[in-house]
Design a protein around this motif. Structure first.
Motif, PDB file in Angstrom:
ATOM      1  N   ASN A 147     102.439  37.013  44.491  1.00 16.09           N
ATOM      2  CA  ASN A 147     101.478  37.062  43.390  1.00 16.09           C
ATOM      3  C   ASN A 147     100.685  35.769  43.307  1.00 16.09           C
ATOM      4  O   ASN A 147     101.095  34.727  43.817  1.00 16.09           O
ATOM      5  CB  ASN A 147     102.211  37.312  42.071  1.00 16.09           C
ATOM      6  CG  ASN A 147     103.088  36.129  41.661  1.00 16.09           C
ATOM      7  OD1 ASN A 147     102.607  35.101  41.184  1.00 16.09           O
ATOM      8  ND2 ASN A 147     104.402  36.254  41.870  1.00 16.09           N
ATOM      9  N   PHE A 148      99.551  35.850  42.634  1.00 17.82           N
ATOM     10  CA  PHE A 148      98.837  34.647  42.206  1.00 17.82           C
ATOM     11  C   PHE A 148      98.320  34.899  40.798  1.00 17.82           C
ATOM     12  O   PHE A 148      97.407  35.693  40.585  1.00 17.82           O
ATOM     13  CB  PHE A 148      97.674  34.285  43.119  1.00 17.82           C
ATOM     14  CG  PHE A 148      96.996  33.019  42.677  1.00 17.82           C
ATOM     15  CD1 PHE A 148      97.512  31.783  43.034  1.00 17.82           C
ATOM     16  CD2 PHE A 148      95.874  33.048  41.860  1.00 17.82           C
ATOM     17  CE1 PHE A 148      96.925  30.607  42.598  1.00 17.82           C
ATOM     18  CE2 PHE A 148      95.276  31.878  41.418  1.00 17.82           C
ATOM     19  CZ  PHE A 148      95.801  30.655  41.789  1.00 17.82           C
ATOM     20  N   HIS A 149      98.914  34.206  39.830  1.00 21.47           N
ATOM     21  CA  HIS A 149      98.507  34.349  38.434  1.00 21.47           C
ATOM     22  C   HIS A 149      98.023  33.033  37.847  1.00 21.47           C
ATOM     23  O   HIS A 149      97.670  32.980  36.666  1.00 21.47           O
ATOM     24  CB  HIS A 149      99.684  34.880  37.609  1.00 21.47           C
ATOM     25  CG  HIS A 149     100.151  36.250  38.001  1.00 21.47           C
ATOM     26  ND1 HIS A 149      99.458  37.397  37.679  1.00 21.47           N
ATOM     27  CD2 HIS A 149     101.240  36.658  38.687  1.00 21.47           C
ATOM     28  CE1 HIS A 149     100.104  38.461  38.155  1.00 21.47           C
ATOM     29  NE2 HIS A 149     101.191  38.031  38.767  1.00 21.47           N
ATOM     30  N   VAL A 197     106.377  44.392  32.954  1.00 24.73           N
ATOM     31  CA  VAL A 197     106.097  44.271  34.379  1.00 24.73           C
ATOM     32  C   VAL A 197     104.685  43.704  34.476  1.00 24.73           C
ATOM     33  O   VAL A 197     103.739  44.293  33.950  1.00 24.73           O
ATOM     34  CB  VAL A 197     106.195  45.622  35.095  1.00 24.73           C
ATOM     35  CG1 VAL A 197     105.723  45.504  36.538  1.00 24.73           C
ATOM     36  CG2 VAL A 197     107.616  46.160  35.026  1.00 24.73           C
ATOM     37  N   LEU A 198     104.557  42.563  35.113  1.00 27.62           N
ATOM     38  CA  LEU A 198     103.277  41.867  35.243  1.00 27.62           C
ATOM     39  C   LEU A 198     102.858  41.903  36.707  1.00 27.62           C
ATOM     40  O   LEU A 198     103.525  41.316  37.566  1.00 27.62           O
ATOM     41  CB  LEU A 198     103.419  40.415  34.776  1.00 27.62           C
ATOM     42  CG  LEU A 198     102.292  39.441  35.132  1.00 27.62           C
ATOM     43  CD1 LEU A 198     100.968  39.857  34.494  1.00 27.62           C
ATOM     44  CD2 LEU A 198     102.669  38.013  34.709  1.00 27.62           C
ATOM     45  N   ILE A 199     101.762  42.592  37.005  1.00 24.78           N
ATOM     46  CA  ILE A 199     101.295  42.660  38.386  1.00 24.78           C
ATOM     47  C   ILE A 199      99.772  42.602  38.440  1.00 24.78           C
ATOM     48  O   ILE A 199      99.072  42.891  37.472  1.00 24.78           O
ATOM     49  CB  ILE A 199     101.765  43.938  39.110  1.00 24.78           C
ATOM     50  CG1 ILE A 199     101.231  45.191  38.401  1.00 24.78           C
ATOM     51  CG2 ILE A 199     103.267  43.977  39.279  1.00 24.78           C
ATOM     52  CD1 ILE A 199     101.352  46.438  39.240  1.00 24.78           C
ATOM     53  N   GLU A 200      99.266  42.246  39.620  1.00 23.20           N
ATOM     54  CA  GLU A 200      97.847  42.371  39.943  1.00 23.20           C
ATOM     55  C   GLU A 200      97.636  43.759  40.559  1.00 23.20           C
ATOM     56  O   GLU A 200      98.337  44.115  41.506  1.00 23.20           O
ATOM     57  CB  GLU A 200      97.433  41.313  40.956  1.00 23.20           C
ATOM     58  CG  GLU A 200      97.651  39.878  40.530  1.00 23.20           C
ATOM     59  CD  GLU A 200      97.737  38.954  41.731  1.00 23.20           C
ATOM     60  OE1 GLU A 200      96.678  38.467  42.168  1.00 23.20           O
ATOM     61  OE2 GLU A 200      98.868  38.734  42.224  1.00 23.20           O
ATOM     62  N   PRO A 201      96.697  44.535  40.068  1.00 17.93           N
ATOM     63  CA  PRO A 201      96.424  45.827  40.696  1.00 17.93           C
ATOM     64  C   PRO A 201      96.037  45.687  42.166  1.00 17.93           C
ATOM     65  O   PRO A 201      96.305  46.575  42.970  1.00 17.93           O
ATOM     66  CB  PRO A 201      95.265  46.386  39.870  1.00 17.93           C
ATOM     67  CG  PRO A 201      95.395  45.717  38.543  1.00 17.93           C
ATOM     68  CD  PRO A 201      95.899  44.332  38.840  1.00 17.93           C
ATOM     69  N   ILE A 202      95.398  44.577  42.501  1.00 18.24           N
ATOM     70  CA  ILE A 202      95.121  44.185  43.884  1.00 18.24           C
ATOM     71  C   ILE A 202      95.464  42.715  43.988  1.00 18.24           C
ATOM     72  O   ILE A 202      95.007  41.908  43.170  1.00 18.24           O
ATOM     73  CB  ILE A 202      93.647  44.426  44.260  1.00 18.24           C
ATOM     74  CG1 ILE A 202      93.307  45.921  44.202  1.00 18.24           C
ATOM     75  CG2 ILE A 202      93.338  43.862  45.646  1.00 18.24           C
ATOM     76  CD1 ILE A 202      91.824  46.223  44.380  1.00 18.24           C
ATOM     77  N   GLN A 203      96.265  42.337  44.958  1.00 16.72           N
ATOM     78  CA  GLN A 203      96.655  40.933  45.094  1.00 16.72           C
ATOM     79  C   GLN A 203      95.578  40.177  45.865  1.00 16.72           C
ATOM     80  O   GLN A 203      95.446  40.322  47.080  1.00 16.72           O
ATOM     81  CB  GLN A 203      98.005  40.814  45.796  1.00 16.72           C
ATOM     82  CG  GLN A 203      99.179  41.257  44.936  1.00 16.72           C
ATOM     83  CD  GLN A 203     100.512  40.848  45.532  1.00 16.72           C
ATOM     84  OE1 GLN A 203     100.701  40.865  46.740  1.00 16.72           O
ATOM     85  NE2 GLN A 203     101.448  40.468  44.676  1.00 16.72           N
ATOM     86  N   GLY A 218     102.769  54.924  39.371  1.00 21.72           N
ATOM     87  CA  GLY A 218     104.224  54.836  39.327  1.00 21.72           C
ATOM     88  C   GLY A 218     104.712  53.711  38.431  1.00 21.72           C
ATOM     89  O   GLY A 218     105.703  53.868  37.700  1.00 21.72           O
ATOM     90  N   VAL A 219     104.007  52.565  38.473  1.00 23.65           N
ATOM     91  CA  VAL A 219     104.344  51.452  37.578  1.00 23.65           C
ATOM     92  C   VAL A 219     104.160  51.884  36.127  1.00 23.65           C
ATOM     93  O   VAL A 219     105.001  51.601  35.258  1.00 23.65           O
ATOM     94  CB  VAL A 219     103.485  50.218  37.894  1.00 23.65           C
ATOM     95  CG1 VAL A 219     103.735  49.116  36.861  1.00 23.65           C
ATOM     96  CG2 VAL A 219     103.777  49.688  39.293  1.00 23.65           C
ATOM     97  N   CYS A 228     109.265  49.364  28.496  1.00 27.25           N
ATOM     98  CA  CYS A 228     108.724  48.005  28.586  1.00 27.25           C
ATOM     99  C   CYS A 228     107.219  48.082  28.802  1.00 27.25           C
ATOM    100  O   CYS A 228     106.666  49.159  29.007  1.00 27.25           O
ATOM    101  CB  CYS A 228     109.412  47.206  29.697  1.00 27.25           C
ATOM    102  SG  CYS A 228     109.201  47.878  31.352  1.00 27.25           S
ATOM    103  N   LEU A 229     106.559  46.942  28.749  1.00 26.51           N
ATOM    104  CA  LEU A 229     105.108  46.901  28.834  1.00 26.51           C
ATOM    105  C   LEU A 229     104.630  46.820  30.280  1.00 26.51           C
ATOM    106  O   LEU A 229     105.289  46.228  31.137  1.00 26.51           O
ATOM    107  CB  LEU A 229     104.570  45.684  28.068  1.00 26.51           C
ATOM    108  CG  LEU A 229     104.927  45.583  26.593  1.00 26.51           C
ATOM    109  CD1 LEU A 229     104.368  44.281  26.010  1.00 26.51           C
ATOM    110  CD2 LEU A 229     104.408  46.780  25.806  1.00 26.51           C
ATOM    111  N   PHE A 230     103.467  47.389  30.536  1.00 28.49           N
ATOM    112  CA  PHE A 230     102.762  47.219  31.800  1.00 28.49           C
ATOM    113  C   PHE A 230     101.608  46.262  31.518  1.00 28.49           C
ATOM    114  O   PHE A 230     100.672  46.591  30.791  1.00 28.49           O
ATOM    115  CB  PHE A 230     102.268  48.573  32.301  1.00 28.49           C
ATOM    116  CG  PHE A 230     101.463  48.518  33.583  1.00 28.49           C
ATOM    117  CD1 PHE A 230     101.335  47.369  34.349  1.00 28.49           C
ATOM    118  CD2 PHE A 230     100.824  49.667  34.036  1.00 28.49           C
ATOM    119  CE1 PHE A 230     100.595  47.344  35.518  1.00 28.49           C
ATOM    120  CE2 PHE A 230     100.077  49.662  35.208  1.00 28.49           C
ATOM    121  CZ  PHE A 230      99.960  48.501  35.951  1.00 28.49           C
ATOM    122  N   VAL A 231     101.686  45.061  32.095  1.00 36.35           N
ATOM    123  CA  VAL A 231     100.641  44.052  31.936  1.00 36.35           C
ATOM    124  C   VAL A 231      99.911  43.920  33.265  1.00 36.35           C
ATOM    125  O   VAL A 231     100.515  43.537  34.275  1.00 36.35           O
ATOM    126  CB  VAL A 231     101.227  42.691  31.513  1.00 36.35           C
ATOM    127  CG1 VAL A 231     100.110  41.659  31.343  1.00 36.35           C
ATOM    128  CG2 VAL A 231     102.026  42.829  30.220  1.00 36.35           C
TER     129      VAL A 231
END
Length: 407
Positions: A147-149, A197-203, A218-219, A228-231
């Motif tokens: 990831n890169f946040h 769950v914290l993700i980038e839709p595209i990394q 799916g996420v 839980c939250l989807f961030v």
């Protein structure tokens, strides 16, 4: 472009002058930009370059977009900053229109992308304690490898990039890292303590990695089922870049919280925001979070002008249409210096044959030919031109890439 007064120092001298006085936290390409307009920049000697990076999506609307510059000028003549100690007459309209654009209820305005991520983490934890009932100080957040946040101490705590992490511990606890694009691993990591769950839709920084079809859906299903939250971190992917307002729209997914930044400031001022459901952002109360500059009148004025550009849908359509040109051009280069690529809208990660050079070396060769790009890792470069780029400019840049790779 209107030529300003000439600088007394040339590119080489200015680069040397930075060395003793600037912390060495960046390794820029050796070009010194002095002015810009649209998709083009000009260095101090007057050499022109096509900007195929667009400030990592901060310049989605190009340099000095007239509507955005006009909005900034108008606001500069009236009011720039009050702090959130007082109300200002631009903030409500900005929040209303941004919420409507993104299909959300509430907006938490901040400044930089990293601040938006930090704010999203705080909101998710507060929600976990106040709403979900997680015991105090037990909340966890699941993130994806590669990831890169951002680069704050908390954010690098859950980075897998040792360059970002090494030497900056001790690290903040409370994060679980799973492989990106792996729903089974995600399912195994989520438990009763999981806030989000914290993700980038595209990394993006990882090389514009696009997950398999169905991963984002799916996420969304998993987080809803597990409570839980989807961030979604859309700081690079959002606001038109991929052909939709948000990248999650490619799978018709609606996260609980979306993190925005970069393009939201129109390339003029830093503007970021956390947007989401009322029952999530509503957990914050006065004094629990803030920012002196977050939501300032100048930022709100420019941000509103950005939203106005996106409300028409023209930039999203443009990114989708020109994205087809980009994909077609890159496909023609596979086997001719390009070993693979990933593209969505006007955003691509291009894997160059390592025998031809590193990503940095390819970027330097393109710079000498008048094209500005930036490497990610190894021999991968990224292409993210302003959404104002023309088809002719885009095909010209791809022709220059072909020349650099095959000559």
């Amino acid at each position: 472009m209107t030529a300003p007064a000439r600088t007394a120092r040339g590119s080489e001298e200015l680069i040397r002058a930075e060395e003793p006085v600037l912390a060495h936290n960046y390794h820029p390409l050796p070009v010194v930009v002095a002015r810009a307009e649209g998709a083009w920049v000009e260095d101090v000697e007057g050499r022109r370059y096509l900007d195929m990076l667009a400030g990592y999506s901060a310049l989605n609307f190009g340099h000095r977009h007239p509507a955005l510059v006009e909005a900034a000028h108008r606001q500069l003549d009236r009011l720039t900053l009050t702090s959130r100690a007082f109300h200002n007459d631009r903030l409500a309209g900005f929040a209303e229109r941004l919420a409507a654009l993104t299909g959300t209820d509430m907006v938490l305005p901040m400044n930089t992308g990293a601040e938006a991520v930090e704010s999203g983490i705080k909101v998710a934890r507060k929600w976990a304690y106040d709403v979900k009932g997680v015991p105090a100080d037990r909340a966890t957040i699941v993130v994806a490898a590669d990831n890169f946040h951002g680069r704050t101490t908390t954010i690098v705590s859950f980075s897998t990039d040792e360059t970002a992490r090494s030497g900056f511990g001790p690290f903040t606890p409370g994060f679980r890292i799973v492989p990106y694009n792996d729903l089974a691993a995600l399912e195994a990591a989520v438990d009763e303590t999981t806030a989000a769950v914290l993700i980038e839709p595209i990394q993006g920084e990882a090389g514009v990695l696009i997950p398999d079809d169905g991963y984002l859906a799916g996420v969304r299903e998993l987080t809803r089922r597990k409570g839980c939250l989807f961030v979604a971190d859309e700081i690079q992917s959002g606001l038109g870049r991929t052909g939709h307002t948000l990248a999650v729209e490619h799978e018709s997914v609606v996260p609980d919280v979306v993190l925005l930044g970069k393009a939201l400031g129109g390339g003029i001022v830093p503007v970021s925001a956390v947007v989401g459901r009322r029952d999530v952002l509503g957990v914050l109360h006065p004094g629990e979070h803030g920012s002196t500059f977050g939501g300032n009148p100048l930022a709100a004025a420019v941000g509103t002008a950005v939203v106005e550009l996106l409300e028409t849908g023209a930039f999203q359509r443009r990114a989708a249409e020109l994205g087809a040109v980009l994909r077609e051009g890159l496909a023609a280069l596979v086997g001719r210096g390009v070993v693979g690529f990933r593209a969505r809208g006007l955003w691509a990660g291009v894997d160059v044959d390592p025998a031809l050079g590193s990503g940095r070396e390819i970027s330097e060769r393109l710079m000498r030919e008048g094209i500005l790009v930036k490497d990610t890792h190894g021999s991968t470069i990224r292409l993210a031109p302003p959404l104002t780029v023309t088809a002719e400019e885009l095909t010209g840049a791809l022709g220059t890439l072909e020349k650099v790779l095959t000559s």
